[in-house]
Design a protein around this motif. Structure first.
Motif, PDB file in Angstrom:
ATOM      1  N   LEU A  39       0.828  -1.199   0.000  1.00  0.00           N
ATOM      2  CA  LEU A  39       0.000   0.000   0.000  1.00  0.00           C
ATOM      3  C   LEU A  39       0.869   1.259   0.000  1.00  0.00           C
ATOM      4  O   LEU A  39       0.609   2.210  -0.764  1.00  0.00           O
ATOM      5  N   LEU A  40       1.912   1.251   0.837  1.00  0.00           N
ATOM      6  CA  LEU A  40       2.811   2.394   0.874  1.00  0.00           C
ATOM      7  C   LEU A  40       3.528   2.573  -0.461  1.00  0.00           C
ATOM      8  O   LEU A  40       3.653   3.698  -0.973  1.00  0.00           O
ATOM      9  N   LEU A  41       3.973   1.476  -1.053  1.00  0.00           N
ATOM     10  CA  LEU A  41       4.681   1.544  -2.327  1.00  0.00           C
ATOM     11  C   LEU A  41       3.769   2.069  -3.437  1.00  0.00           C
ATOM     12  O   LEU A  41       4.169   2.920  -4.234  1.00  0.00           O
ATOM     13  N   ILE A  42       2.536   1.552  -3.490  1.00  0.00           N
ATOM     14  CA  ILE A  42       1.608   2.007  -4.526  1.00  0.00           C
ATOM     15  C   ILE A  42       1.254   3.477  -4.322  1.00  0.00           C
ATOM     16  O   ILE A  42       1.104   4.234  -5.292  1.00  0.00           O
ATOM     17  N   THR A  43       1.134   3.906  -3.061  1.00  0.00           N
ATOM     18  CA  THR A  43       0.875   5.320  -2.786  1.00  0.00           C
ATOM     19  C   THR A  43       2.005   6.192  -3.323  1.00  0.00           C
ATOM     20  O   THR A  43       1.769   7.218  -3.968  1.00  0.00           O
ATOM     21  N   ILE A  44       3.245   5.771  -3.080  1.00  0.00           N
ATOM     22  CA  ILE A  44       4.395   6.537  -3.570  1.00  0.00           C
ATOM     23  C   ILE A  44       4.431   6.549  -5.092  1.00  0.00           C
ATOM     24  O   ILE A  44       4.649   7.599  -5.719  1.00  0.00           O
ATOM     25  N   MET A  45       4.206   5.389  -5.704  1.00  0.00           N
ATOM     26  CA  MET A  45       4.218   5.314  -7.167  1.00  0.00           C
ATOM     27  C   MET A  45       3.093   6.156  -7.770  1.00  0.00           C
ATOM     28  O   MET A  45       3.270   6.818  -8.804  1.00  0.00           O
ATOM     29  N   SER A  46       1.934   6.141  -7.140  1.00  0.00           N
ATOM     30  CA  SER A  46       0.811   6.945  -7.628  1.00  0.00           C
ATOM     31  C   SER A  46       1.123   8.429  -7.502  1.00  0.00           C
ATOM     32  O   SER A  46       0.818   9.226  -8.406  1.00  0.00           O
ATOM     33  N   PHE A  47       1.746   8.799  -6.386  1.00  0.00           N
ATOM     34  CA  PHE A  47       2.133  10.197  -6.194  1.00  0.00           C
ATOM     35  C   PHE A  47       3.125  10.633  -7.274  1.00  0.00           C
ATOM     36  O   PHE A  47       2.972  11.704  -7.879  1.00  0.00           O
ATOM     37  N   LEU A  48       4.143   9.810  -7.516  1.00  0.00           N
ATOM     38  CA  LEU A  48       5.125  10.151  -8.542  1.00  0.00           C
ATOM     39  C   LEU A  48       4.487  10.226  -9.922  1.00  0.00           C
ATOM     40  O   LEU A  48       4.804  11.117 -10.726  1.00  0.00           O
ATOM     41  N   SER A  49       3.581   9.295 -10.218  1.00  0.00           N
ATOM     42  CA  SER A  49       2.901   9.321 -11.521  1.00  0.00           C
ATOM     43  C   SER A  49       2.062  10.577 -11.672  1.00  0.00           C
ATOM     44  O   SER A  49       2.076  11.228 -12.726  1.00  0.00           O
ATOM     45  N   ALA A  50       1.326  10.939 -10.608  1.00  0.00           N
ATOM     46  CA  ALA A  50       0.468  12.122 -10.672  1.00  0.00           C
ATOM     47  C   ALA A  50       1.295  13.398 -10.797  1.00  0.00           C
ATOM     48  O   ALA A  50       0.938  14.306 -11.559  1.00  0.00           O
ATOM     49  N   VAL A  51       2.405  13.481 -10.055  1.00  0.00           N
ATOM     50  CA  VAL A  51       3.257  14.665 -10.141  1.00  0.00           C
ATOM     51  C   VAL A  51       3.890  14.777 -11.527  1.00  0.00           C
ATOM     52  O   VAL A  51       3.967  15.866 -12.110  1.00  0.00           O
ATOM     53  N   THR A  52       4.336  13.653 -12.064  1.00  0.00           N
ATOM     54  CA  THR A  52       4.909  13.664 -13.413  1.00  0.00           C
ATOM     55  C   THR A  52       3.878  14.101 -14.439  1.00  0.00           C
ATOM     56  O   THR A  52       4.158  14.941 -15.308  1.00  0.00           O
ATOM     57  N   LEU A  53       2.673  13.540 -14.337  1.00  0.00           N
ATOM     58  CA  LEU A  53       1.611  13.900 -15.270  1.00  0.00           C
ATOM     59  C   LEU A  53       1.240  15.367 -15.129  1.00  0.00           C
ATOM     60  O   LEU A  53       1.058  16.080 -16.130  1.00  0.00           O
ATOM     61  N   GLY A  54       1.131  15.841 -13.885  1.00  0.00           N
ATOM     62  CA  GLY A  54       0.814  17.252 -13.673  1.00  0.00           C
ATOM     63  C   GLY A  54       1.900  18.167 -14.204  1.00  0.00           C
ATOM     64  O   GLY A  54       1.606  19.210 -14.800  1.00  0.00           O
ATOM     65  N   GLY A  55       3.171  17.789 -14.010  1.00  0.00           N
ATOM     66  CA  GLY A  55       4.266  18.588 -14.548  1.00  0.00           C
ATOM     67  C   GLY A  55       4.246  18.652 -16.064  1.00  0.00           C
ATOM     68  O   GLY A  55       4.493  19.707 -16.653  1.00  0.00           O
ATOM     69  N   VAL A  71       5.997   5.299 -17.893  1.00  0.00           N
ATOM     70  CA  VAL A  71       6.177   3.883 -18.245  1.00  0.00           C
ATOM     71  C   VAL A  71       7.107   3.204 -17.247  1.00  0.00           C
ATOM     72  O   VAL A  71       6.853   2.079 -16.789  1.00  0.00           O
ATOM     73  N   LEU A  72       8.203   3.876 -16.881  1.00  0.00           N
ATOM     74  CA  LEU A  72       9.148   3.306 -15.914  1.00  0.00           C
ATOM     75  C   LEU A  72       8.495   3.133 -14.546  1.00  0.00           C
ATOM     76  O   LEU A  72       8.693   2.117 -13.861  1.00  0.00           O
ATOM     77  N   ILE A  73       7.710   4.127 -14.123  1.00  0.00           N
ATOM     78  CA  ILE A  73       7.009   4.011 -12.842  1.00  0.00           C
ATOM     79  C   ILE A  73       6.019   2.850 -12.884  1.00  0.00           C
ATOM     80  O   ILE A  73       5.900   2.081 -11.925  1.00  0.00           O
ATOM     81  N   GLY A  74       5.316   2.716 -14.010  1.00  0.00           N
ATOM     82  CA  GLY A  74       4.377   1.601 -14.149  1.00  0.00           C
ATOM     83  C   GLY A  74       5.077   0.258 -14.106  1.00  0.00           C
ATOM     84  O   GLY A  74       4.586  -0.691 -13.466  1.00  0.00           O
ATOM     85  N   GLY A  91      -4.893  -1.265  -4.447  1.00  0.00           N
ATOM     86  CA  GLY A  91      -4.604  -0.340  -5.539  1.00  0.00           C
ATOM     87  C   GLY A  91      -5.461   0.909  -5.490  1.00  0.00           C
ATOM     88  O   GLY A  91      -4.976   2.023  -5.738  1.00  0.00           O
ATOM     89  N   LEU A  92      -6.755   0.747  -5.159  1.00  0.00           N
ATOM     90  CA  LEU A  92      -7.644   1.905  -5.055  1.00  0.00           C
ATOM     91  C   LEU A  92      -7.209   2.826  -3.914  1.00  0.00           C
ATOM     92  O   LEU A  92      -7.157   4.047  -4.073  1.00  0.00           O
ATOM     93  N   GLN A  93      -6.901   2.227  -2.766  1.00  0.00           N
ATOM     94  CA  GLN A  93      -6.476   3.041  -1.628  1.00  0.00           C
ATOM     95  C   GLN A  93      -5.166   3.771  -1.932  1.00  0.00           C
ATOM     96  O   GLN A  93      -5.045   4.978  -1.696  1.00  0.00           O
ATOM     97  N   GLY A  94      -4.176   3.036  -2.452  1.00  0.00           N
ATOM     98  CA  GLY A  94      -2.897   3.666  -2.763  1.00  0.00           C
ATOM     99  C   GLY A  94      -3.002   4.717  -3.845  1.00  0.00           C
ATOM    100  O   GLY A  94      -2.397   5.787  -3.751  1.00  0.00           O
ATOM    101  N   ILE A 105      -4.090   2.842 -11.742  1.00  0.00           N
ATOM    102  CA  ILE A 105      -3.258   2.112 -10.780  1.00  0.00           C
ATOM    103  C   ILE A 105      -4.031   0.937 -10.202  1.00  0.00           C
ATOM    104  O   ILE A 105      -3.485  -0.172 -10.038  1.00  0.00           O
ATOM    105  N   ALA A 106      -5.314   1.146  -9.884  1.00  0.00           N
ATOM    106  CA  ALA A 106      -6.123   0.067  -9.315  1.00  0.00           C
ATOM    107  C   ALA A 106      -6.268  -1.086 -10.308  1.00  0.00           C
ATOM    108  O   ALA A 106      -6.116  -2.264  -9.945  1.00  0.00           O
ATOM    109  N   ALA A 107      -6.563  -0.761 -11.560  1.00  0.00           N
ATOM    110  CA  ALA A 107      -6.700  -1.806 -12.575  1.00  0.00           C
ATOM    111  C   ALA A 107      -5.382  -2.531 -12.811  1.00  0.00           C
ATOM    112  O   ALA A 107      -5.345  -3.760 -12.946  1.00  0.00           O
ATOM    113  N   LEU A 108      -4.287  -1.772 -12.837  1.00  0.00           N
ATOM    114  CA  LEU A 108      -2.968  -2.381 -13.019  1.00  0.00           C
ATOM    115  C   LEU A 108      -2.649  -3.336 -11.875  1.00  0.00           C
ATOM    116  O   LEU A 108      -2.137  -4.442 -12.093  1.00  0.00           O
TER     117      LEU A 108
END
Length: 309
Positions: free
Chosen positions: A30-46, A181-184, A231-234, A289-292
């Motif tokens: 859960l912690l790992l998926i949260t971090i990966m989701s955060f990085l993905s969202a920040v990258t996408l937002g940037g 892609v790398l984060i995924g 996945g949904l929670q993270g 992320i949840a589906a993945l």
């Protein structure tokens, strides 16, 4: 039939479910998926911020052309300036034309020559800034032909700058996609290891399910449901953290930085205003992320069961 048998299976008080709700592996994932989701969202937002800024820069540059007047022996610069302004204003699609003063022209040279230099003894080129009301309708070719009558005059449409901006925007988008892609890929690998660890930890439960006739598909579905929840929670936690991050960065850029630095950051990132497209993009990280997570866990479980059966 098998699912009905499972529901009738006597459960001991306090017995663990097929997939434990709370375990060290589950909390770590859960912690790992949260971090990966955060990085993905920040990258996408940037990526969204930079693309929006590049589009705005390109539009601003496209609404302006510049007439440069070089000193020519025997020509009066002020007269040539008036002629160039008059020709620009009479061109269809031009909103306004203004000749920069000597002080403004010297100000433009300060980044290269430094401040405090006395340039009065040097005859420097002069500029006429032309604002276009409609770049698509502006008769740029006609203006360029008419400027041929003014000695030392040349027209700069800033096409090279626009091309560089478009190239930069495309490079940023491509780089952002590669990072996603790398984060995924890292997320998938983490889910695979976590799923196989959960399978090994609950091997006795899986053996009992096999003994009473449960299919691999049913067992995989149980794991998929649990990992879908993780996945949904993270994903939700990561997306919320990303939104808070952009809000804090935008506030800091607007209030904590000096005025000059804040203005430069605002030009580069647009005050970190994501807009609806950025918000929807970050929120879309959650279901992805949840589906993945669910698909990866199900595939891993079925492969693990087929290897050990």
């Amino acid at each position: 039939m098998i699912e009905r048998l499972i529901s009738l299976w006597p459960a001991r008080t306090g017995a663990a479910p097929i997939v434990p709700e709370r375990s060290v592996a589950g909390r770590t994932l859960l912690l790992l998926i949260t971090i990966m989701s955060f990085l993905s969202a920040v990258t996408l937002g940037g990526v969204v911020l930079m693309q929006k800024s590049a589009i705005a820069w390109s539009a601003d540059v496209g609404r302006e052309v510049t007439i440069q007047l070089r000193p020519v022996e025997g020509e009066v610069m002020d007269s040539n300036l008036r002629s160039a302004v008059s020709l620009a204003e009479s061109t269809p699609g031009v909103a306004s034309a203004r000749a920069l003063s000597i002080e403004e022209s010297q100000k433009l040279l300060e980044p290269w020559l430094g401040s405090g230099l006395d340039l009065t003894a040097i005859e420097i080129p002069r500029l006429v800034v032309v604002q276009l009301s409609d770049p698509a309708e502006a008769d740029i070719e006609g203006l360029q032909r008419n400027l041929g009558a003014v000695k030392g005059a040349s027209l700069d449409t800033h096409a090279a700058w626009r091309q560089q901006l478009n190239t930069m925007a495309g490079t940023i988008v491509f780089s952002g996609l590669m990072v996603l892609v790398l984060i995924g890929a890292a997320t998938v690998l983490a889910i695979i290891f976590a799923t196989r660890g959960a399978m090994a930890t609950n091997r006795e439960i899986v053996d009992v399910l096999h003994y009473i006739g449960a299919s691999n598909r049913f067992i995989a579905g149980e794991f998929q449901g649990r990992f879908l929840s993780i996945g949904l929670q993270g994903g939700l936690l990561g997306a919320v953290m990303a939104l808070v991050f952009f809000a804090l960065i935008g506030t800091a850029a607007g209030s904590m930085l000096p005025s000059e630095a804040g203005a430069q950051v605002g030009v580069l990132f647009g005050r970190f205003a994501l807009g609806w497209s950025g918000l929807f993009g970050i929120l879309a990280v959650v279901p992805v992320i949840a589906a993945l997570t669910a698909i990866t866990s199900r595939t891993t479980v079925r492969r693990f069961l087929s290897e050990t059966s």
